[in-house]
Design an enzyme around this catalytic site. Structure first.
Site, PDB file in Angstrom:
ATOM      1  N   ALA A 106       0.873  -1.009   0.034  1.00 24.58           N
ATOM      2  CA  ALA A 106       0.039  -0.121  -0.007  1.00 24.58           C
ATOM      3  C   ALA A 106       0.817   1.355  -0.108  1.00 24.58           C
ATOM      4  O   ALA A 106       2.231   1.080   0.245  1.00 24.58           O
ATOM      5  CB  ALA A 106      -0.815   0.140   1.140  1.00 24.58           C
ATOM      6  N   MET A 107       0.171   2.494  -0.184  1.00 21.23           N
ATOM      7  CA  MET A 107       1.071   3.525  -0.309  1.00 21.23           C
ATOM      8  C   MET A 107       0.130   4.611   0.346  1.00 21.23           C
ATOM      9  O   MET A 107      -1.108   4.892  -0.089  1.00 21.23           O
ATOM     10  CB  MET A 107       1.459   3.945  -1.654  1.00 21.23           C
ATOM     11  CG  MET A 107       2.379   5.287  -1.877  1.00 21.23           C
ATOM     12  SD  MET A 107       3.997   4.944  -0.849  1.00 21.23           S
ATOM     13  CE  MET A 107       4.607   6.737  -0.774  1.00 21.23           C
ATOM     14  N   GLU A 108       0.827   5.672   1.073  1.00 17.47           N
ATOM     15  CA  GLU A 108      -0.019   6.456   2.105  1.00 17.47           C
ATOM     16  C   GLU A 108      -0.411   7.822   1.393  1.00 17.47           C
ATOM     17  O   GLU A 108      -0.452   8.747   2.144  1.00 17.47           O
ATOM     18  CB  GLU A 108       0.565   6.555   3.491  1.00 17.47           C
ATOM     19  CG  GLU A 108       1.746   7.456   3.160  1.00 17.47           C
ATOM     20  CD  GLU A 108       3.071   6.481   3.038  1.00 17.47           C
ATOM     21  OE1 GLU A 108       4.287   6.734   3.353  1.00 17.47           O
ATOM     22  OE2 GLU A 108       3.012   5.248   2.802  1.00 17.47           O
ATOM     23  N   ASN A 109      -0.779   7.867   0.165  1.00 19.62           N
ATOM     24  CA  ASN A 109      -0.977   9.165  -0.567  1.00 19.62           C
ATOM     25  C   ASN A 109      -2.071   9.851   0.231  1.00 19.62           C
ATOM     26  O   ASN A 109      -3.388   9.295   0.345  1.00 19.62           O
ATOM     27  CB  ASN A 109      -1.414   8.922  -1.893  1.00 19.62           C
ATOM     28  CG  ASN A 109      -0.439   8.070  -2.637  1.00 19.62           C
ATOM     29  OD1 ASN A 109       0.897   8.084  -2.842  1.00 19.62           O
ATOM     30  ND2 ASN A 109      -1.000   6.812  -3.084  1.00 19.62           N
ATOM     31  N   GLU A 142      -0.873   2.491   7.265  1.00 15.59           N
ATOM     32  CA  GLU A 142      -1.262   3.553   6.145  1.00 15.59           C
ATOM     33  C   GLU A 142      -1.864   4.618   6.718  1.00 15.59           C
ATOM     34  O   GLU A 142      -1.745   5.731   6.621  1.00 15.59           O
ATOM     35  CB  GLU A 142      -1.929   2.919   4.927  1.00 15.59           C
ATOM     36  CG  GLU A 142      -1.514   2.058   4.265  1.00 15.59           C
ATOM     37  CD  GLU A 142       0.162   2.035   3.954  1.00 15.59           C
ATOM     38  OE1 GLU A 142       0.645   3.184   3.530  1.00 15.59           O
ATOM     39  OE2 GLU A 142       0.956   1.193   3.954  1.00 15.59           O
ATOM     40  N   GLU A 164       8.587   4.969   8.632  1.00  6.80           N
ATOM     41  CA  GLU A 164       7.781   3.505   8.600  1.00  6.80           C
ATOM     42  C   GLU A 164       8.009   2.704   9.986  1.00  6.80           C
ATOM     43  O   GLU A 164       7.353   1.796  10.175  1.00  6.80           O
ATOM     44  CB  GLU A 164       8.940   2.710   7.592  1.00  6.80           C
ATOM     45  CG  GLU A 164       8.748   3.463   6.103  1.00  6.80           C
ATOM     46  CD  GLU A 164       7.241   3.121   5.387  1.00  6.80           C
ATOM     47  OE1 GLU A 164       6.546   2.684   6.155  1.00  6.80           O
ATOM     48  OE2 GLU A 164       7.084   3.852   4.523  1.00  6.80           O
TER      49      GLU A 164
END
Length: 685
Positions: A106-109, A142, A164
């Site tokens: 996942a990526m926390e945009n 996230e 992280e």
């Protein structure tokens, strides 16, 4: 959010949006494609002050119905996070995107968090406890980034751990509040034990490694940053207390909101909230040097307890440099309920408690401990009186003692049967894994004897757990059940287990409803004993399926076939047009560690390296030096150098992994030299 309704301009529509708050440049994101939007106002986050946050999930076209569970469970998780931070989610909207082919988890945009689709799309009738935990852990991670990473961003990549490590540590805390029955703190002990091995090579990087090249940035996204970093945060939270730690975090976020920060900023806030000015230097000792502290405990005749500190090293390593650390460390006598805790330096002598000694209860300290043999036996004699978490923590420490040459295979073999009698599934599971360490010593001629030994261990466990009932919601029991069934079906070749696996597999392939909790185990056992025709059937269903969970189960099963041409068949699939990018490496790794396929797999892999460098997502080429490691033979060292040295200048970060893979090989060889004779006796008929 939109400032107003869209304006018609011929065949176009003009949308105007409010100004976005300041963003880190790496978090500007767009999602484009045929999609559905899952939204239910009932599942929006509603706060006590009357405000609310709209929560939506964007899915590939036709998949919105599978987003209900994730949509419903987002607000409860986010509510726990807002309570900890003492401030609301800082952005104006929250959309979650289920991306069909996404290499990362996942990526926390901010406002547009992207996920692998399987983390968000779940059928509530068939979802497993493991899948639910994976969703909750990733989701909490996230969402934590919205504060640690988005609202406040590290100033440079050497402080990536501020993002992280914090999100990893915090996710465990939040998920434990969300689902205490999962016993997340116990589950995290295994990851802490694993990363200690990564942290104990001369190639090990520091948490705050200087960033000079792009390869340094790529290598920073690893277990040292995530798992070790989280362990260090947990340890120092334990030292100063949860309230002081939380207050320091809140002060740090308030001061640095909508800007960048460094470790010094967080350390200062924690020192102030706890009233401990020594804290920044103590934490920095773990951030700025690699390694795992080894604490030796010894009592003299006057019952004084001496504690000494060095760096833990597994067999096969030259003495590793590093330390001493300012280490928060606790111990207790089993005759007492309260622990004694100190901030240890290199050496310390204190009054010793009477009775059996338990060092590092619950494995809160990032450290390995070592007792004299008679005191270790005394502790093991009282093992069943410990709590479940204390028992698991002791077993994880025994794993480190075995790898450093301080716990013999015969001792491990002797204590395992009693450990497997535990009433705690997590203890039994850890004990089975600990005994499995002996498998690293086994050469090809000893495989059959080793399988026989493993099969003999699980007789009582197989009767006790079996295939289970779908109504069972205990995640630890399902994990152990799959572990036992896998040994029975693969090592034991037990006819009843194989027959039941075939029944489950056949039903699944026919599209019938089956319990998903043991499905992957059933498919892998069927594959182990299946032929090429069954391989073709599973492959056909994988390539034609649009169900991500069905694909995942089938892909895992394909790697467990062992007919003559299986390596050739799997390697031919690496660039198949119907495979997703994040599925390609799954065709390679399952045959890397099996004695029946690893030689052929290694020989086929080497000429394939140029193609793999182009095909594998998210820097997957960097990890291929570990591919042949299970072979554990002397000649492999030169083969690794020959295969991967030409890639050092072409693949960012691969040099560190090549060095680490060569050191892992030396450790395996050292274990065989040290323990080989004992293993022969253990495996003797």
């Amino acid at each position: 959010p939109l400032t107003q309704a869209a304006k018609e301009q011929g065949k176009w529509k003009r949308h105007e949006f409010k100004t976005t708050p300041p963003l880190p440049t790496y978090l500007v994101a767009m999602a484009v494609g045929p999609m559905d939007i899952a939204h239910n106002p009932e599942f929006d986050l509603k706060r006590a002050d009357g405000s609310s946050l709209r929560i939506r999930i964007l899915t590939p076209k036709g998949k919105a119905s599978l987003a209900t569970l994730a949509l419903r469970e987002t607000a409860p998780i986010l509510k726990l996070e807002e309570a900890y931070f003492g401030s609301p989610y800082p952005f104006a909207k929250l959309d979650l995107v289920a991306v069909p082919d996404f290499a990362a988890g996942a990526m926390e945009n901010p406002g547009l968090i992207t996920y692998r689709d399987r983390l968000l799309l779940m059928d509530e009738k068939t979802v497993t406890q493991r899948e639910l935990q994976s969703f909750a852990d990733t989701h909490a991670h996230e969402l934590a980034h919205i504060w640690f990473g988005d609202l406040v961003t590290m100033k440079w990549w050497d402080d990536l751990w501020l993002n992280e490590a914090f999100a990893t540590w915090f996710a465990a805390k939040i998920v434990h509040q969300y689902r205490p029955d999962w016993q997340v703190p116990i589950g995290k002990l295994g990851g802490k034990t694993w990363v200690m091995d990564v942290d104990s090579t001369s190639a090990a990087r520091r948490i705050r490694e200087p960033i000079i090249s792009r390869g340094d940035i790529l290598n920073a996204f690893d277990g040292i940053t995530y798992t070790k970093g989280a362990a260090i945060l947990q340890m120092f939270e334990g030292l100063i207390g949860e309230t002081a730690f939380r207050d320091g975090v809140r002060a740090y976020l308030k001061e640095k909101a909508w800007g960048s920060a460094t470790f010094a900023d967080l350390a200062k806030a924690l020192a102030t909230s706890s009233g401990r000015p020594e804290l920044p230097a103590a934490i920095a000792g773990f951030l700025d040097q690699a390694g795992v502290p080894l604490i030796g405990l010894r009592r003299d005749q006057a019952n004084s307890l001496s504690l000494s500190q060095s760096r833990w090293s597994p067999l096969g390593k030259a003495k590793l440099e590093g330390g001493p650390w300012a280490l928060p460390f606790c111990w207790r006598s089993l005759a007492q309920s309260k622990s004694t805790c100190r901030l240890l330096g290199a050496e310390q002598t204190v009054p010793g408690p009477a009775g059996a000694l338990l060092p590092n209860p619950n494995m809160l300290s990032y450290a390995v401990w070592k007792l004299p043999s008679n005191e270790l036996e005394e502790l093991l004699g009282s093992f069943q009186t410990l709590s479940e978490m204390e028992q698991v923590a002791v077993l994880q420490n025994l794993r480190k003692l075995y790898r450093s040459g301080d716990l013999s295979p015969s001792t491990l073999q002797r204590i395992t049967p009693n450990l497997l009698l535990s009433e705690h599934e997590r203890v039994v599971s850890t004990a089975l894994s600990l005994h499995g360490e002996l498998g690293r010593l086994v050469n090809d001629e000893q495989i059959d004897a080793w399988k026989k030994l493993r099969n003999a261990l699980i007789g009582g466990l197989l009767k006790r757990y079996g295939w289970g009932e779908a109504s069972d919601k205990d995640s630890a029991r399902w994990r152990l059940r799959n572990q036992v069934l896998s040994i029975a079906g693969h090592a034991g070749h037990r006819p009843k287990v194989i027959a039941e696996a075939k029944v489950i597999s056949d039903a699944f392939l026919k599209g019938q409803s089956v319990s998903r909790e043991t499905l992957s185990t059933a498919l892998s056992i069927s594959a182990e004993h299946g032929d090429e025709a069954l391989f073709d059937e599973m492959l056909s269903q994988l390539l034609s399926s649009n169900d991500v969970r069905r694909r995942n189960s089938l892909r895992g099963a394909l790697g467990r076939f062992r007919f003559d041409r299986v390596v050739e068949r799997l390697f031919a699939l690496v660039d198949h047009k119907e495979l997703r990018a994040n599925e390609r490496s799954g065709m390679l790794w399952p045959v890397a560690g099996d004695h029946r396929t690893r030689v052929e797999a290694w020989q086929r892999l080497k000429p394939l390296l140029p193609k793999l460098n182009a095909l594998l997502p998210r820097r997957g080429m960097r990890y291929l030096p570990y591919f042949p490691g299970s072979a554990c033979r002397e000649s492999l060292d030169s083969e690794l150098v020959e295969a991967f040295k030409p890639w050092i200048q072409k693949v960012d970060g691969i040099e560190r992994h090549l060095k680490s893979a060569r050191e892992n090989l030396q450790q395996c060889l050292a274990l065989r030299r040290a323990y080989g004779d004992e293993l022969i006796e253990i495996l003797a008929p």
